[in-house]
Scaffold this motif. Structure first.
Motif, PDB file in Angstrom:
ATOM      1  N   ARG A 266       0.828  -1.214   0.000  1.00  0.00           N
ATOM      2  CA  ARG A 266       0.000   0.000   0.000  1.00  0.00           C
ATOM      3  C   ARG A 266       0.854   1.253   0.000  1.00  0.00           C
ATOM      4  N   HIS A 338      -0.438   1.271  11.409  1.00  0.00           N
ATOM      5  CA  HIS A 338      -1.633   0.808  10.692  1.00  0.00           C
ATOM      6  C   HIS A 338      -2.573   1.955  10.326  1.00  0.00           C
ATOM      7  N   GLN A 342      -3.568   3.265   6.505  1.00  0.00           N
ATOM      8  CA  GLN A 342      -4.943   3.426   6.033  1.00  0.00           C
ATOM      9  C   GLN A 342      -5.195   4.847   5.545  1.00  0.00           C
ATOM     10  N   LYS A 345      -3.676   5.392   2.161  1.00  0.00           N
ATOM     11  CA  LYS A 345      -4.375   4.603   1.144  1.00  0.00           C
ATOM     12  C   LYS A 345      -5.710   5.259   0.773  1.00  0.00           C
ATOM     13  N   ASP A 391     -11.358   2.097  -0.798  1.00  0.00           N
ATOM     14  CA  ASP A 391     -11.357   3.226   0.147  1.00  0.00           C
ATOM     15  C   ASP A 391     -12.289   2.986   1.327  1.00  0.00           C
ATOM     16  N   HIS A 394     -11.005   0.874   4.216  1.00  0.00           N
ATOM     17  CA  HIS A 394     -10.024   1.577   5.045  1.00  0.00           C
ATOM     18  C   HIS A 394     -10.698   2.678   5.872  1.00  0.00           C
ATOM     19  N   SER A 397     -12.393   0.988   8.882  1.00  0.00           N
ATOM     20  CA  SER A 397     -11.442   0.559   9.894  1.00  0.00           C
ATOM     21  C   SER A 397     -10.827   1.752  10.626  1.00  0.00           C
ATOM     22  N   LEU A 398     -10.496   2.798   9.874  1.00  0.00           N
ATOM     23  CA  LEU A 398      -9.886   3.971  10.489  1.00  0.00           C
ATOM     24  C   LEU A 398     -10.875   4.686  11.407  1.00  0.00           C
TER      25      LEU A 398
END
Length: 407
Positions: A266, A338, A342, A345, A391, A394, A397-398
């Motif tokens: 990534r 991490h 993200q 990305k 997208d 991510h 998760s973020l």
């Protein structure tokens, strides 16, 4: 955080800039002409092999691999400005330096998780640029953004032989159309009914010439077949049998290996995307000062000023975020970085697509033509809003990570 280039990075950077000017940019048109004369569009133009030989002669080889036993031993922070430069010619430069996906990720997997035999048989020729490889995870029948959904089976042979049998259908398997692609790393399920959905998957090495492996067709990306990278293929595994010793790591370790592989992948994409944006800005500025519309140069049109200024601000912001992420990966590891991985990305493909789109607009009809690299750059950047996780995955998760601070 100190983002100044150290002596080694600056030396490699200057050498790479000269290599781009003297060899890569002039080769872009040559590669296109040679490809039109090839017996198969998937064969490699002679100019590409010449670039690889010159890059290796100059020591611009395997720069991506932080393991000094196998690669250049650069940190992520050292590699970032070099990958950015290669992003200015994404169809040629990464391949010339043996730093092109998916080979980079596959080499990282073999270096980190492969056993001695696997590294000898597959990693060494990949490091030498003698063969290419592919990573087979995405499937057409399921939402592969959730890797636990994959349905390809990796089963122990029922006839008593010491083999696995692989059955499934994959697509958008980058590099698989290239005749030099000799090995697939395949992700499938060895324990589809297991209680832990992240321990159901395994990864296994499947040579391309294994009976039961069919490279069925090339998949287009916005109308492009991406010959330079060996295409993106649909691949059928119809009871393909390989030795048990081809398993990478342990049964059930596939999900963890995939996450380890995708982290560096990534950030490498984001590094190159910044180079793509820089190429678009350069083309935009050159066009603006060379064309006249409505009685004055495009460079004097207010809207063009806005596009160029916004692009410069955005690239500088992205570069700092990518460098911070690289620094964190080097200092606290991929898991510790991490959230930053993200963030880049999400932000980088989205922003670079917009910058390239403005460059296309400024070029008018030429922007969507084959006479400029912009249309192909746009297609590549837009695809990276999907590749290595869309997208929205991510973002989800973020956001969860941020909300945990308040729960």
């Amino acid at each position: 955080m100190d983002f100044a280039f150290d002596a080694r990075t600056e030396e490699l950077r200057q050498k790479l800039l000269a290599f781009m000017d003297e060899h890569v940019y002039p080769a872009e048109a040559v590669a296109h002409e040679q490809r039109e004369r090839l017996a198969s569009p998937w064969d490699t133009p002679v100019i590409v092999e010449e670039l690889k030989a010159e890059a290796r002669r100059q020591g611009l080889w395997n720069l991506f691999l932080p393991d000094s036993e196998y690669g250049a031993g650069l940190t992520n922070l050292q590699y970032a400005p070099l990958a950015e430069i290669t992003g200015r010619s994404p169809q040629l430069a990464p391949t010339a330096l043996n730093c092109a996906a998916p080979d980079t990720g596959n080499m990282e997997v073999l270096a980190q998780f492969g056993d001695e035999r696997q590294r000898k048989q597959w990693l060494e020729p990949l490091l030498a640029g003698e063969i290419r490889s592919a990573f087979a995870m995405t499937e057409p029948e399921v939402a592969s953004s959730d890797a636990t959904n994959i349905t390809t089976l990796i089963e122990r042979a029922s006839d008593g032989t010491d083999e696995y049998v692989i059955t499934g259908r994959k697509w958008y398997i980058s590099g698989a159309m290239n005749p030099d692609c000799k090995i697939f790393i395949v992700m499938g399920k060895t324990d589809p009914g297991g209680a832990d959905i992240r321990r159901q998957q395994s990864m296994i090495l499947v040579p391309r010439d294994t009976p039961g492996v069919q490279v069925k067709r090339a998949m287009q990306v916005y109308g492009y077949e991406d010959h330079s990278h060996g295409g993106h293929a649909e691949v059928i595994f119809d009871h393909a049998r390989v030795p048990v010793s081809n398993l990478i790591g342990e049964e059930g370790g596939g999900f963890a290996i995939a996450q380890a592989r995708l982290g560096p992948g990534r950030i490498h994409h984001c590094m190159r995307l910044i180079g793509m944006a820089e190429r678009a800005i350069e083309l935009m500025c050159r066009r603006a000062v060379s064309r006249t519309a409505f009685g004055k140069p495009l460079a004097q049109q207010g809207v063009v000023h806005n596009w160029i200024a916004d692009a410069r601000v955005a690239v500088e912001q992205l570069r700092l975020l990518v460098l911070k992420t690289a620094w964190m990966m080097d200092t606290v590891g991929n898991k510790g970085a991490h959230a930053e991985i993200q963030a880049i990305k999400i932000a980088t493909p989205r922003t670079v697509v917009d910058i390239i789109d403005k460059a296309v607009q400024l070029h008018g009809a030429g922007g969507v033509s084959q006479d400029f690299p912009l249309a192909e750059l746009w297609a590549s950047a837009r695809t990276l809003k999907l590749a290595d996780g869309p997208d929205e995955v991510h973002q989800r998760s973020l956001a969860r990570r941020e909300l945990k601070k308040y729960v």
